[in-house]
Design a protein around this motif. Structure first.
Motif, PDB file in Angstrom:
ATOM      1  N   LEU A   1      11.769  -3.819   8.793  1.00 47.37           N
ATOM      2  CA  LEU A   1      10.422  -3.488   8.370  1.00 47.37           C
ATOM      3  C   LEU A   1      10.144  -1.992   8.483  1.00 47.37           C
ATOM      4  CD1 LEU A   1       7.637  -4.464   7.444  1.00 47.37           C
ATOM      5  CD2 LEU A   1       7.037  -4.768   9.847  1.00 47.37           C
ATOM      6  N   THR A   2      10.592  -1.378   9.573  1.00 47.37           N
ATOM      7  CA  THR A   2      10.352   0.052   9.775  1.00 47.37           C
ATOM      8  C   THR A   2      11.026   0.877   8.679  1.00 47.37           C
ATOM      9  OG1 THR A   2      10.230  -0.287  12.165  1.00 47.37           O
ATOM     10  CG2 THR A   2      10.554   1.970  11.393  1.00 47.37           C
ATOM     11  N   GLY A   3      12.282   0.549   8.389  1.00 47.25           N
ATOM     12  CA  GLY A   3      13.003   1.273   7.348  1.00 47.25           C
ATOM     13  C   GLY A   3      12.385   1.073   5.979  1.00 47.25           C
ATOM     14  N   LEU A   4      11.917  -0.153   5.723  1.00 47.29           N
ATOM     15  CA  LEU A   4      11.291  -0.442   4.435  1.00 47.29           C
ATOM     16  C   LEU A   4       9.997   0.351   4.269  1.00 47.29           C
ATOM     17  CD1 LEU A   4      11.564  -2.157   1.877  1.00 47.29           C
ATOM     18  CD2 LEU A   4      10.239  -3.943   3.030  1.00 47.29           C
TER      19      LEU A   4
ATOM     20  N   VAL B   1       0.836  -1.205   0.000  1.00 40.00           N
ATOM     21  CA  VAL B   1       0.000   0.000   0.000  1.00 40.00           C
ATOM     22  C   VAL B   1       0.870   1.254   0.000  1.00 40.00           C
ATOM     23  CG1 VAL B   1      -1.603   1.363   1.403  1.00 40.00           C
ATOM     24  CG2 VAL B   1      -2.021  -1.077   1.045  1.00 40.00           C
ATOM     25  N   ALA B   2       1.972   1.231   0.757  1.00 39.69           N
ATOM     26  CA  ALA B   2       2.869   2.391   0.804  1.00 39.69           C
ATOM     27  C   ALA B   2       3.452   2.684  -0.578  1.00 39.69           C
ATOM     28  CB  ALA B   2       3.990   2.141   1.812  1.00 39.69           C
ATOM     29  N   VAL B   3       3.888   1.622  -1.267  1.00 35.34           N
ATOM     30  CA  VAL B   3       4.415   1.806  -2.625  1.00 35.34           C
ATOM     31  C   VAL B   3       3.331   2.322  -3.560  1.00 35.34           C
ATOM     32  CG1 VAL B   3       5.427   0.643  -4.620  1.00 35.34           C
ATOM     33  CG2 VAL B   3       6.186   0.037  -2.308  1.00 35.34           C
TER      34      VAL B   3
ATOM     35  N   GLY C   1      10.048   5.126  -2.825  1.00 38.70           N
ATOM     36  CA  GLY C   1      10.322   4.219  -3.934  1.00 38.70           C
ATOM     37  C   GLY C   1       9.225   4.264  -4.979  1.00 38.70           C
ATOM     38  N   GLY C   2       7.965   4.367  -4.520  1.00 37.09           N
ATOM     39  CA  GLY C   2       6.851   4.491  -5.455  1.00 37.09           C
ATOM     40  C   GLY C   2       6.754   5.882  -6.064  1.00 37.09           C
TER      41      GLY C   2
END
Length: 398
Positions: A101-104, A56-58, A111-112
């Motif tokens: 996970l937090t950094g990603l 969803v973030a991407v 990135g998106g």
């Protein structure tokens, strides 16, 4: 002959290298979401929920960034945008394997947001290189290229993750995207036709081209991908309930092959069809798939909907190119990309909700009905707007 329009298309200068480079560029981009999900699940040991949150973030980044990057292409040109997005995407993919996970999650939006805009670049270049009379064939070919990339990319990603590791797959995706960016930078396809007369004054106001008709086309774009992404999940649900989940590897390629055939045939036709009509037919043909309970019947019943997939996307691309001046086409195609992204993000949750509430077959009913309803609503709004405009013109003439 059906092949003749494609021969004429490939005879145009610049089309052949554009198709080759964008196919190679789209394949790692298609693999990216699957690789990210498997990295979260396998390497980070997190749940499907967290994998979905990263996706969803991407997706949010893609939806916001697509029109912004398109506007930059319109204003500063293609190469600066390719350079910036290639560097940022390379940094994202090369560093993500070592982030927790937090950094990603923190970097996924960026990135998106700065993803290499291959899809909109390809369509904008096609519109510039190809005369309007041949654009149906050009955008049909473009849709077929996307279909081929999504048939190959995710499967390759799964193979690399499962046979090697998520880290290797992410570095591989990043490397391929950087190479794709370099290829696009060197190719530097035209985004303005040689015969165009682009105004040197202020940009046309958004209200002059983002009309009700354009909104209807964007709605058709979003609705089409909503049906496709939701059907993906419904296929898995039906086969899982029937105890035939391994046959997914046969059903989905048959569906994709039908889309390729449909795109090829649509590109060879003598006339274009309204995207809203194709969108409505796509939704209508998806609903009866709910009656399939065996893998072979599911594959057969998906063929009519599959034949309409690529033509619907091609029709929306063609209409966007017709409805916008060249000076703002990058932004318009960016909005088109955002509409496709939004549909992709909405389809699986809608199908999942229907599956949880009523069972797997209802996933097809939910997304097919949503697609059909969106086409009807968009057509109604468009006709009402056209009638109001006609009434105003008559009143002014009187």
């Amino acid at each position: 002959m059906p092949i003749e329009p494609y021969r004429r298309l490939f005879a145009l200068p610049g089309v052949r290298p554009l198709v080759v480079v964008t196919l190679l560029a789209r394949t790692p981009i298609a693999a990216g979401p699957m690789v990210l999900n498997l990295h979260v699940l396998q390497d980070l040991g997190q749940s499907y929920t967290w994998a979905a949150v990263v996706s969803v973030a991407v997706t949010i980044g893609l939806a916001v960034g697509s029109p912004l990057l398109g506007r930059l292409v319109d204003s500063v040109g293609l190469r600066p945008v390719i350079l910036v997005t290639t560097v940022i995407e390379g940094v994202f993919w090369f560093t993500s394997p070592w982030l927790g996970l937090t950094g990603l999650l923190a970097t996924a939006v960026f990135g998106g947001l700065f993803a290499l805009p291959v899809h909109s670049i390809s369509r904008q270049a096609m519109a510039a290189l190809v005369p309007e009379a041949q654009r149906r064939t050009a955008f049909s070919l473009d849709s077929m290229v996307v279909e081929a990339a999504f048939m190959v990319g995710p499967a390759l990603g799964v193979v690399v993750v499962t046979s090697l590791s998520g880290h290797v797959a992410m570095i591989g995706v990043g490397s391929c995207i950087v190479l794709a960016g370099i290829g696009l930078y060197l190719l530097n396809p035209a985004i303005r036709s040689k015969t165009s007369e682009v105004a040197t004054g202020p940009r046309p106001p958004r209200s002059s081209w983002l009309t009700t008709r354009m909104v209807a086309v964007l709605a058709a774009s979003s609705g089409a991908v909503l049906v496709l992404s939701g059907s993906d999940l419904a296929i898995v649900g039906v086969l899982r309930e029937a105890g035939q989940l391994p046959w997914t590897s046969a059903v989905i390629p048959i569906w994709c092959l039908a889309s390729l055939v449909g795109g090829f045939l649509y590109g060879a036709m003598r006339r274009s069809y309204p995207s809203l009509v194709l969108m409505g037919l796509l939704g209508l043909c998806t609903i009866p798939v709910a009656f399939a309970s065996q893998w072979w019947l599911l594959a057969l019943m998906l063929i009519p909907a599959g034949l309409l997939c690529a033509p619907t996307i091609a029709a929306t691309s063609e209409e966007v190119s017709k409805l916008t001046p060249e000076s703002v086409r990058g932004e318009a195609l960016g909005l088109h990309g955002s509409a496709l992204t939004a549909g992709s993000a909405l389809g699986a949750p809608l199908a999942g909700l229907a599956i949880d509430l009523a069972g797997p077959p209802w996933g097809f009913v939910a997304v097919g009905g949503a697609g059909l309803l969106s086409a009807i609503v968009a057509w109604t709004l468009f006709r009402a707007s056209a009638n109001r405009a006609a009434a105003k013109a008559e009143a002014a003439a009187a």
